[in-house]
Write a protein that holds these residues in place. Sequence first.
Motif, PDB file in Angstrom:
ATOM      1  N   LYS A  51       0.876  -1.139   0.079  1.00 17.59           N
ATOM      2  CA  LYS A  51      -0.124   0.036   0.081  1.00 17.59           C
ATOM      3  C   LYS A  51       0.978   1.196  -0.064  1.00 17.59           C
ATOM      4  N   ILE A  52       0.608   1.967  -0.990  1.00 11.60           N
ATOM      5  CA  ILE A  52       1.688   3.116  -1.197  1.00 11.60           C
ATOM      6  C   ILE A  52       1.280   4.173   0.058  1.00 11.60           C
ATOM      7  N   THR A  53       2.117   4.646   0.686  1.00  5.67           N
ATOM      8  CA  THR A  53       1.824   5.771   1.887  1.00  5.67           C
ATOM      9  C   THR A  53       2.159   7.087   1.555  1.00  5.67           C
ATOM     10  N   SER A  54       3.242   7.339   0.413  1.00  8.84           N
ATOM     11  CA  SER A  54       3.627   8.715   0.219  1.00  8.84           C
ATOM     12  C   SER A  54       4.366   8.396  -1.234  1.00  8.84           C
ATOM     13  N   ALA A  55       4.325   9.509  -1.969  1.00  6.50           N
ATOM     14  CA  ALA A  55       5.047   9.624  -3.302  1.00  6.50           C
ATOM     15  C   ALA A  55       5.119  11.149  -3.509  1.00  6.50           C
ATOM     16  N   ARG A  56       6.449  11.111  -4.037  1.00  3.05           N
ATOM     17  CA  ARG A  56       6.729  12.653  -4.536  1.00  3.05           C
ATOM     18  C   ARG A  56       7.686  12.517  -5.608  1.00  3.05           C
ATOM     19  N   PHE A  57       7.755  13.813  -6.407  1.00  2.00           N
ATOM     20  CA  PHE A  57       8.465  13.775  -7.643  1.00  2.00           C
ATOM     21  C   PHE A  57       9.231  15.064  -7.499  1.00  2.00           C
ATOM     22  N   THR A  58      10.583  15.091  -7.376  1.00  2.00           N
ATOM     23  CA  THR A  58      11.365  16.159  -7.533  1.00  2.00           C
ATOM     24  C   THR A  58      12.729  15.877  -7.781  1.00  2.00           C
ATOM     25  N   ASN A  59      13.173  16.253  -9.057  1.00  2.00           N
ATOM     26  CA  ASN A  59      14.430  15.337  -9.630  1.00  2.00           C
ATOM     27  C   ASN A  59      14.463  14.109  -9.722  1.00  2.00           C
ATOM     28  N   GLY A  60      13.384  13.397  -9.980  1.00  2.00           N
ATOM     29  CA  GLY A  60      13.021  12.024  -9.797  1.00  2.00           C
ATOM     30  C   GLY A  60      11.934  11.710  -8.865  1.00  2.00           C
ATOM     31  N   ALA A  61      11.552  10.409  -8.979  1.00  5.81           N
ATOM     32  CA  ALA A  61      10.342   9.938  -8.236  1.00  5.81           C
ATOM     33  C   ALA A  61      10.633   9.011  -7.148  1.00  5.81           C
ATOM     34  N   TYR A  62      10.079   9.358  -5.648  1.00  7.15           N
ATOM     35  CA  TYR A  62      10.441   8.739  -4.572  1.00  7.15           C
ATOM     36  C   TYR A  62       8.749   8.227  -4.237  1.00  7.15           C
ATOM     37  N   ILE A  63       8.890   6.861  -3.862  1.00  5.91           N
ATOM     38  CA  ILE A  63       7.774   6.291  -3.292  1.00  5.91           C
ATOM     39  C   ILE A  63       8.076   5.544  -1.868  1.00  5.91           C
ATOM     40  N   SER A  64       7.237   5.818  -0.882  1.00  5.27           N
ATOM     41  CA  SER A  64       7.185   4.915   0.288  1.00  5.27           C
ATOM     42  C   SER A  64       6.026   4.030   0.245  1.00  5.27           C
ATOM     43  N   ALA A  65       6.095   2.914   1.055  1.00  6.88           N
ATOM     44  CA  ALA A  65       4.952   1.854   0.869  1.00  6.88           C
ATOM     45  C   ALA A  65       4.994   1.138   2.046  1.00  6.88           C
ATOM     46  N   GLU A  66       4.099   0.388   2.441  1.00  2.88           N
ATOM     47  CA  GLU A  66       4.049  -0.574   3.447  1.00  2.88           C
ATOM     48  C   GLU A  66       3.509  -1.988   3.040  1.00  2.88           C
ATOM     49  N   LEU A  67       4.439  -2.971   3.245  1.00  3.75           N
ATOM     50  CA  LEU A  67       4.069  -4.335   2.989  1.00  3.75           C
ATOM     51  C   LEU A  67       3.001  -4.869   3.696  1.00  3.75           C
ATOM     52  N   ILE A  68       1.981  -5.605   3.102  1.00  2.00           N
ATOM     53  CA  ILE A  68       0.981  -6.066   3.858  1.00  2.00           C
ATOM     54  C   ILE A  68       1.008  -7.647   3.482  1.00  2.00           C
ATOM     55  N   LYS A  69       1.132  -8.608   4.574  1.00  2.00           N
ATOM     56  CA  LYS A  69       1.315  -9.875   4.480  1.00  2.00           C
ATOM     57  C   LYS A  69      -0.079 -10.654   4.622  1.00  2.00           C
TER      58      LYS A  69
END
Length: 69
Positions: A51-69
């Motif tokens: 589940k993606i928790t955050s995303a940003r695009f500044t000089n490239g894309a960065y995404i944070s997510a949580e793994l759900i088992k």
Amino acid sequence: MKIIKKLAITSAFMLVSFSGLAQSITASGATLDAAEAAIAQQAKQAGASYKITSARFTNGAYISAELIK
């Protein structure tokens, strides 16, 4: 003595519940699609969904997510 036992049992339950928290992962890429593909690959290797928790695009894309088992 009963108070000490109750405190020990409560502490043990708290440690068990915190150990079950979701694992956070991050990825970066040139585009959001590339970063999400990296997240999907990490989740696949862990045998989990994500589940993606955050995303940003500044000089490239960065995404944070949580793994759900």
